[in-house]
Design a protein around this motif. Structure first.
Motif, PDB file in Angstrom:
ATOM      1  N   HIS A 149       0.811  -1.213   0.000  1.00 42.04           N
ATOM      2  CA  HIS A 149       0.000   0.000   0.000  1.00 42.04           C
ATOM      3  C   HIS A 149       0.848   1.268   0.000  1.00 42.04           C
ATOM      4  CE1 HIS A 149      -3.669  -2.303   1.794  1.00 42.04           C
ATOM      5  NE2 HIS A 149      -3.592  -2.413   0.479  1.00 42.04           N
ATOM      6  N   LEU A 150       2.128   1.111   0.364  1.00 40.94           N
ATOM      7  CA  LEU A 150       3.040   2.260   0.365  1.00 40.94           C
ATOM      8  C   LEU A 150       3.641   2.502  -1.019  1.00 40.94           C
ATOM      9  CD1 LEU A 150       4.904   1.731   3.767  1.00 40.94           C
ATOM     10  CD2 LEU A 150       3.015   3.294   3.257  1.00 40.94           C
ATOM     11  N   GLY A 151       3.221   1.715  -1.991  1.00 33.56           N
ATOM     12  CA  GLY A 151       3.677   1.940  -3.362  1.00 33.56           C
ATOM     13  C   GLY A 151       4.658   0.916  -3.895  1.00 33.56           C
ATOM     14  N   PHE A 152       4.855  -0.189  -3.174  1.00 31.93           N
ATOM     15  CA  PHE A 152       5.775  -1.237  -3.623  1.00 31.93           C
ATOM     16  C   PHE A 152       4.979  -2.376  -4.261  1.00 31.93           C
ATOM     17  CE2 PHE A 152       7.869   1.024  -0.211  1.00 31.93           C
ATOM     18  CZ  PHE A 152       9.145   1.224  -0.706  1.00 31.93           C
ATOM     19  N   SER A 153       5.632  -3.081  -5.203  1.00 32.97           N
ATOM     20  CA  SER A 153       4.969  -4.209  -5.832  1.00 32.97           C
ATOM     21  C   SER A 153       4.951  -5.402  -4.881  1.00 32.97           C
ATOM     22  CB  SER A 153       5.693  -4.590  -7.125  1.00 32.97           C
ATOM     23  OG  SER A 153       6.977  -5.145  -6.826  1.00 32.97           O
ATOM     24  N   GLU A 154       4.174  -6.405  -5.236  1.00 31.90           N
ATOM     25  CA  GLU A 154       4.082  -7.606  -4.403  1.00 31.90           C
ATOM     26  C   GLU A 154       5.447  -8.268  -4.230  1.00 31.90           C
ATOM     27  OE1 GLU A 154       1.959 -12.050  -4.518  1.00 31.90           O
ATOM     28  OE2 GLU A 154       1.344 -10.483  -5.928  1.00 31.90           O
ATOM     29  N   LYS A 155       6.201  -8.407  -5.322  1.00 37.72           N
ATOM     30  CA  LYS A 155       7.517  -9.052  -5.250  1.00 37.72           C
ATOM     31  C   LYS A 155       8.521  -8.190  -4.498  1.00 37.72           C
ATOM     32  CE  LYS A 155       7.091 -12.056  -9.287  1.00 37.72           C
ATOM     33  NZ  LYS A 155       7.641 -12.432 -10.601  1.00 37.72           N
ATOM     34  N   GLU A 156       8.435  -6.881  -4.659  1.00 33.75           N
ATOM     35  CA  GLU A 156       9.329  -5.991  -3.913  1.00 33.75           C
ATOM     36  C   GLU A 156       9.090  -6.142  -2.413  1.00 33.75           C
ATOM     37  OE1 GLU A 156       9.981  -2.306  -7.097  1.00 33.75           O
ATOM     38  OE2 GLU A 156       8.388  -2.211  -5.594  1.00 33.75           O
ATOM     39  N   ALA A 157       7.817  -6.188  -2.016  1.00 33.64           N
ATOM     40  CA  ALA A 157       7.487  -6.347  -0.597  1.00 33.64           C
ATOM     41  C   ALA A 157       7.992  -7.685  -0.072  1.00 33.64           C
ATOM     42  CB  ALA A 157       5.980  -6.227  -0.403  1.00 33.64           C
ATOM     43  N   LYS A 158       7.838  -8.757  -0.860  1.00 34.00           N
ATOM     44  CA  LYS A 158       8.296 -10.091  -0.428  1.00 34.00           C
ATOM     45  C   LYS A 158       9.807 -10.141  -0.294  1.00 34.00           C
ATOM     46  CE  LYS A 158       4.494 -12.935  -2.226  1.00 34.00           C
ATOM     47  NZ  LYS A 158       4.122 -14.012  -3.189  1.00 34.00           N
ATOM     48  N   VAL A 159      10.520  -9.596  -1.273  1.00 33.10           N
ATOM     49  CA  VAL A 159      11.993  -9.609  -1.234  1.00 33.10           C
ATOM     50  C   VAL A 159      12.498  -8.832  -0.028  1.00 33.10           C
ATOM     51  CG1 VAL A 159      14.072  -8.752  -2.387  1.00 33.10           C
ATOM     52  CG2 VAL A 159      12.352 -10.010  -3.690  1.00 33.10           C
ATOM     53  N   TYR A 160      11.895  -7.684   0.232  1.00 32.85           N
ATOM     54  CA  TYR A 160      12.332  -6.889   1.385  1.00 32.85           C
ATOM     55  C   TYR A 160      12.127  -7.656   2.690  1.00 32.85           C
ATOM     56  CZ  TYR A 160      12.381  -3.355   5.037  1.00 32.85           C
ATOM     57  OH  TYR A 160      12.654  -2.673   6.193  1.00 32.85           O
TER      58      TYR A 160
ATOM     59  N   LEU B 188      16.118  -6.276  -6.207  1.00 32.45           N
ATOM     60  CA  LEU B 188      17.016  -5.675  -5.212  1.00 32.45           C
ATOM     61  C   LEU B 188      17.521  -4.315  -5.680  1.00 32.45           C
ATOM     62  CD1 LEU B 188      19.064  -8.806  -4.085  1.00 32.45           C
ATOM     63  CD2 LEU B 188      17.512  -7.450  -2.661  1.00 32.45           C
ATOM     64  N   ASP B 189      17.843  -4.219  -6.953  1.00 34.03           N
ATOM     65  CA  ASP B 189      18.316  -2.928  -7.488  1.00 34.03           C
ATOM     66  C   ASP B 189      17.220  -1.860  -7.376  1.00 34.03           C
ATOM     67  OD1 ASP B 189      20.802  -3.936  -8.124  1.00 34.03           O
ATOM     68  OD2 ASP B 189      20.253  -4.465 -10.191  1.00 34.03           O
ATOM     69  N   ARG B 190      15.967  -2.258  -7.624  1.00 35.56           N
ATOM     70  CA  ARG B 190      14.869  -1.296  -7.489  1.00 35.56           C
ATOM     71  C   ARG B 190      14.698  -0.870  -6.041  1.00 35.56           C
ATOM     72  NH1 ARG B 190      11.460  -4.536 -11.204  1.00 35.56           N
ATOM     73  NH2 ARG B 190      10.215  -5.138  -9.389  1.00 35.56           N
ATOM     74  N   LEU B 191      14.777  -1.847  -5.132  1.00 36.13           N
ATOM     75  CA  LEU B 191      14.632  -1.535  -3.703  1.00 36.13           C
ATOM     76  C   LEU B 191      15.785  -0.664  -3.208  1.00 36.13           C
ATOM     77  CD1 LEU B 191      13.394  -4.988  -2.352  1.00 36.13           C
ATOM     78  CD2 LEU B 191      12.068  -2.869  -2.514  1.00 36.13           C
ATOM     79  N   HIS B 192      16.951  -0.865  -3.788  1.00 38.54           N
ATOM     80  CA  HIS B 192      18.106  -0.039  -3.422  1.00 38.54           C
ATOM     81  C   HIS B 192      17.859   1.422  -3.823  1.00 38.54           C
ATOM     82  CE1 HIS B 192      22.185   1.229  -2.673  1.00 38.54           C
ATOM     83  NE2 HIS B 192      22.368   1.556  -3.955  1.00 38.54           N
TER      84      HIS B 192
ATOM     85  N   TRP C 126      23.843  -8.198   0.709  1.00 37.62           N
ATOM     86  CA  TRP C 126      22.693  -7.307   0.773  1.00 37.62           C
ATOM     87  C   TRP C 126      22.133  -7.252   2.194  1.00 37.62           C
ATOM     88  CZ3 TRP C 126      21.010  -4.098  -2.986  1.00 37.62           C
ATOM     89  CH2 TRP C 126      21.496  -4.316  -4.283  1.00 37.62           C
ATOM     90  N   VAL C 127      21.709  -6.037   2.580  1.00 41.77           N
ATOM     91  CA  VAL C 127      21.152  -5.843   3.917  1.00 41.77           C
ATOM     92  C   VAL C 127      19.883  -4.998   3.794  1.00 41.77           C
ATOM     93  CG1 VAL C 127      21.542  -4.961   6.247  1.00 41.77           C
ATOM     94  CG2 VAL C 127      23.464  -5.868   4.922  1.00 41.77           C
ATOM     95  N   ALA C 128      18.799  -5.483   4.392  1.00 39.52           N
ATOM     96  CA  ALA C 128      17.554  -4.712   4.392  1.00 39.52           C
ATOM     97  C   ALA C 128      17.681  -3.530   5.344  1.00 39.52           C
ATOM     98  CB  ALA C 128      16.384  -5.601   4.805  1.00 39.52           C
ATOM     99  N   GLU C 129      17.232  -2.371   4.894  1.00 42.95           N
ATOM    100  CA  GLU C 129      17.282  -1.178   5.746  1.00 42.95           C
ATOM    101  C   GLU C 129      16.269  -1.317   6.888  1.00 42.95           C
ATOM    102  OE1 GLU C 129      19.221   1.269   5.843  1.00 42.95           O
ATOM    103  OE2 GLU C 129      20.194   1.448   3.897  1.00 42.95           O
TER     104      GLU C 129
END
Length: 249
Positions: free
Chosen positions: A12-23, A52-56, A72-75
């Protein structure tokens, strides 16, 4: 197991489903390689790398390199709140322009509706042999028919945009105007044979004057019709030509 509810919040914050799962996977694994996330999620390594590059770029993932290996490290999840606050600030900056755009569009729409109403009244006025004046809600002359021009000696271009008071002779009793505005402000018809007007050449006259407010497309207009003093009944018929249809279209 990652919480589906939390994942939906991130989406809901604007991330895709896969982006949310990867994070969320990276957050649970801690320091990890692309291959670690790909294995956990059962996705191709190249696909995970792209995510990961998009999330970065969005500030949710970071990395460091040791001996040519990228980790890689999640913020911190608080970063999500920072992103929301930053987004809110951007919206606040853009809001005046967005509201101005909406206002401009509405203004254009209102103008189109206004022109539609005015053109309709033009057509009706031109069918009459009586002098007719049409003023807008600001009491500015918008239109006069040919009979009016012959009666007053002015052409439309000379009076358009002016208040009809320019036609006053100064000989009408003030009480007549008080009665007129009392009716018009209440959106009621006013009729009198005591209004004395002045032609362009300076001569004065008085006819039966009927003024009635009428609404169309949300706009108010003042229609003024002149006729001989013994034609009061006919004026009522003329009024029907302007009000005999749905004024709230």
């Amino acid at each position: 197991m990652m919480s589906t509810q939390i994942q939906k919040v991130i989406e809901h914050l604007g991330f895709s489903e896969k982006e949310a799962k990867v994070y969320l996977v990276a957050l649970g694994l801690g320091e990890c390689h692309v291959s670690d996330i790909a294995t956990y999620m059962k996705l191709p390594r190249t696909s995970v790398q792209i995510i990961l590059d998009r999330l970065h770029k969005k500030g949710l993932m970071n990395f460091y390199i040791i001996c040519r290996y990228k980790y890689w490290v999640a913020e911190d999840p608080k970063r999500l709140l920072f992103n929301v606050q930053s987004f809110e600030e951007e919206i606040k900056k853009a809001l005046p322009k967005l509201l101005a755009l909406k206002k401009q569009k509405q203004k254009k729409k209102n103008r189109q509706q206004y022109e539609l109403s005015l053109n309709l009244f033009h057509t009706l006025a031109d069918t009459l042999i009586q002098p007719v004046l049409i003023a807008n809600g600001d009491v500015e002359i918008e239109y006069v028919n040919t009979a009016w021009e012959k009666q007053f000696g002015y052409v439309l271009d000379e009076v358009k945009g002016f208040n009809p008071r320019i036609l006053q002779s100064g000989k009408t009793h003030p009480d007549v105007y008080k009665s007129m505005w009392k009716n018009l402000n209440a959106e009621k018809m006013f009729q009198s044979n005591e209004l004395i007007d002045m032609r362009k050449d300076g001569t004065c006259f008085n006819l039966l004057t009927t003024i009635f407010p009428t609404r169309h497309n949300g706009n108010i207009f003042f229609i003024q019709i002149f006729d001989s003093i013994d034609e009061s009944q006919r004026v009522g018929v003329l009024k029907e030509k302007f009000t005999g249809f749905d004024m709230n279209i």
